[in-house]
Structure formats: structure tokens, C-alpha cells
Design a protein around this motif. Structure first.
Motif, short mmCIF file in Angstrom:
data_model
loop_
_atom_site.label_atom_id
_atom_site.label_comp_id
_atom_site.label_asym_id
_atom_site.label_seq_id
_atom_site.Cartn_x
_atom_site.Cartn_y
_atom_site.Cartn_z
N LYS A 16 0.80 -1.10 0.10
CA LYS A 16 -0.01 -0.12 -0.11
C LYS A 16 0.91 1.09 -0.14
O LYS A 16 0.68 1.97 -0.90
CB LYS A 16 -0.81 -0.08 1.32
N ILE A 17 1.78 1.19 0.72
CA ILE A 17 2.82 2.67 0.87
C ILE A 17 3.61 2.56 -0.45
O ILE A 17 3.73 3.66 -0.84
CB ILE A 17 3.90 2.16 2.10
N TRP A 18 3.91 1.51 -0.95
CA TRP A 18 4.68 1.50 -2.27
C TRP A 18 3.74 2.08 -3.35
O TRP A 18 4.14 3.00 -4.06
CB TRP A 18 5.17 0.09 -2.70
N LEU A 19 2.59 1.67 -3.32
CA LEU A 19 1.76 1.99 -4.35
C LEU A 19 1.27 3.44 -4.30
O LEU A 19 0.82 4.19 -5.30
CB LEU A 19 0.36 1.09 -4.68
N SER A 20 1.08 3.83 -3.15
CA SER A 20 0.40 5.40 -2.83
C SER A 20 1.62 6.36 -3.28
O SER A 20 1.32 7.52 -3.22
CB SER A 20 0.25 5.38 -1.26
N ASP A 21 2.90 5.82 -3.43
CA ASP A 21 4.09 6.57 -3.50
C ASP A 21 4.31 6.66 -5.14
O ASP A 21 3.98 5.87 -5.66
CB ASP A 21 5.16 6.25 -2.77
N LYS A 22 5.10 7.51 -5.32
CA LYS A 22 5.64 7.55 -6.78
C LYS A 22 6.39 6.51 -7.00
O LYS A 22 7.51 6.01 -6.09
CB LYS A 22 6.60 8.77 -6.96
N ILE A 23 6.14 5.58 -8.15
CA ILE A 23 7.02 4.54 -8.62
C ILE A 23 8.10 5.00 -9.60
O ILE A 23 7.91 5.70 -10.24
CB ILE A 23 6.10 3.46 -9.18
N VAL A 24 9.55 4.77 -9.47
CA VAL A 24 10.46 4.88 -10.24
C VAL A 24 10.84 3.88 -10.78
O VAL A 24 11.03 2.78 -10.20
CB VAL A 24 11.44 5.59 -8.95
N PHE A 25 11.26 3.96 -12.25
CA PHE A 25 11.63 2.90 -13.03
C PHE A 25 13.03 3.21 -13.07
O PHE A 25 13.45 4.19 -13.54
CB PHE A 25 10.94 2.86 -14.32
N ILE A 26 13.80 2.06 -13.01
CA ILE A 26 15.20 2.08 -12.99
C ILE A 26 15.51 0.87 -13.89
O ILE A 26 15.29 -0.02 -13.52
CB ILE A 26 16.18 1.74 -11.40
N SER A 27 16.24 1.23 -15.09
CA SER A 27 16.35 0.31 -16.18
C SER A 27 15.29 -0.60 -16.35
O SER A 27 15.09 -1.94 -16.45
CB SER A 27 17.49 -0.68 -15.76
N GLY A 28 14.10 -0.03 -16.37
CA GLY A 28 12.70 -0.68 -16.83
C GLY A 28 12.35 -1.73 -15.50
O GLY A 28 11.27 -2.05 -15.75
N VAL A 29 12.72 -1.49 -14.33
CA VAL A 29 12.37 -2.12 -13.35
C VAL A 29 11.58 -1.33 -12.15
O VAL A 29 12.15 -0.28 -11.97
CB VAL A 29 13.41 -3.01 -12.60
N PRO A 30 10.32 -1.43 -11.97
CA PRO A 30 9.62 -0.53 -11.05
C PRO A 30 10.35 -0.70 -9.89
O PRO A 30 10.37 -1.86 -9.02
CB PRO A 30 7.99 -0.87 -11.17
N THR A 31 10.27 0.45 -8.77
CA THR A 31 10.88 0.54 -7.54
C THR A 31 10.39 1.54 -6.79
O THR A 31 9.86 2.48 -7.25
CB THR A 31 12.70 0.75 -7.69
N VAL A 32 10.27 1.41 -5.66
CA VAL A 32 9.75 2.51 -4.68
C VAL A 32 10.81 3.72 -4.72
O VAL A 32 11.89 3.47 -4.79
CB VAL A 32 9.62 1.95 -3.34
N SER A 33 10.21 5.00 -4.54
CA SER A 33 11.15 6.09 -4.51
C SER A 33 11.81 6.17 -3.10
O SER A 33 11.50 5.50 -2.22
CB SER A 33 10.10 7.37 -4.51
N ILE A 34 12.70 6.99 -2.94
CA ILE A 34 13.54 7.05 -1.81
C ILE A 34 12.70 7.55 -0.69
O ILE A 34 12.61 7.06 0.46
CB ILE A 34 14.80 8.06 -1.84
N LYS A 35 11.71 8.61 -1.12
CA LYS A 35 10.53 8.88 0.10
C LYS A 35 9.91 7.76 0.54
O LYS A 35 9.74 7.61 1.68
CB LYS A 35 9.76 9.77 -0.57
#
Length: 66
Positions: A16-35
Motif C-alpha cells: 500500500k505504501i509502495w503503490l501510494s508513492d511515486k513509482i520510479v523505473f530504474i532500467s525498466g524495473v519498477p522501484t519505490v522512491s527514496i521517500k
């Protein structure tokens, strides 16, 4: 496959936290933002996570990020 209810609740909580935050794509892989990462670590509240937050914040301040 049996999943412990506690583990499932924890997974859903952080998803839920991951999806409510901005998702950052690194080399095409979705990752959670630093925040989002800091938020999840703060929620866990383990000593290691609190130390990680301190290290992340120190790095961000040193490199004038965020």
C-alpha cells in the motif's frame, strides 16, 4: 502454499505504501522512491532501518538531493 497472516498483513501494508508513492523505473524495473523507502523503513522501526534512514538522509544532504 500457506502464508502466515502476519506476513501477509505486513506485505499488504508495505505494498500500500509502495503503490501510494511515486513509482520510479530504474532500467525498466519498477522501484519505490527514496521517500517511499524511508517511509517503509520508518514504519518497520527496527534499529537497522533507523540507521539506514540516517545514512540515506546524510547521503541526500551531502549530495544536495531532495
Amino acid at each position: 502454499m500457506v502464508i502466515d497472516v502476519f506476513i501477509l498483513k505486513m506485505i499488504l501494508k508495505y505494498l500500500k505504501i509502495w503503490l501510494s508513492d511515486k513509482i520510479v523505473f530504474i532500467s525498466g524495473v519498477p522501484t519505490v522512491s527514496i521517500k517511499g523507502l524511508i517511509s517503509m523503513k520508518r514504519e518497520l522501526g527496527r534499529e537497522k532501518d533507523l540507521q539506514d534512514i540516517e545514512l540515506i538522509n546524510t547521503y541526500l544532504a551531502k549530495h544536495k538531493i531532495m
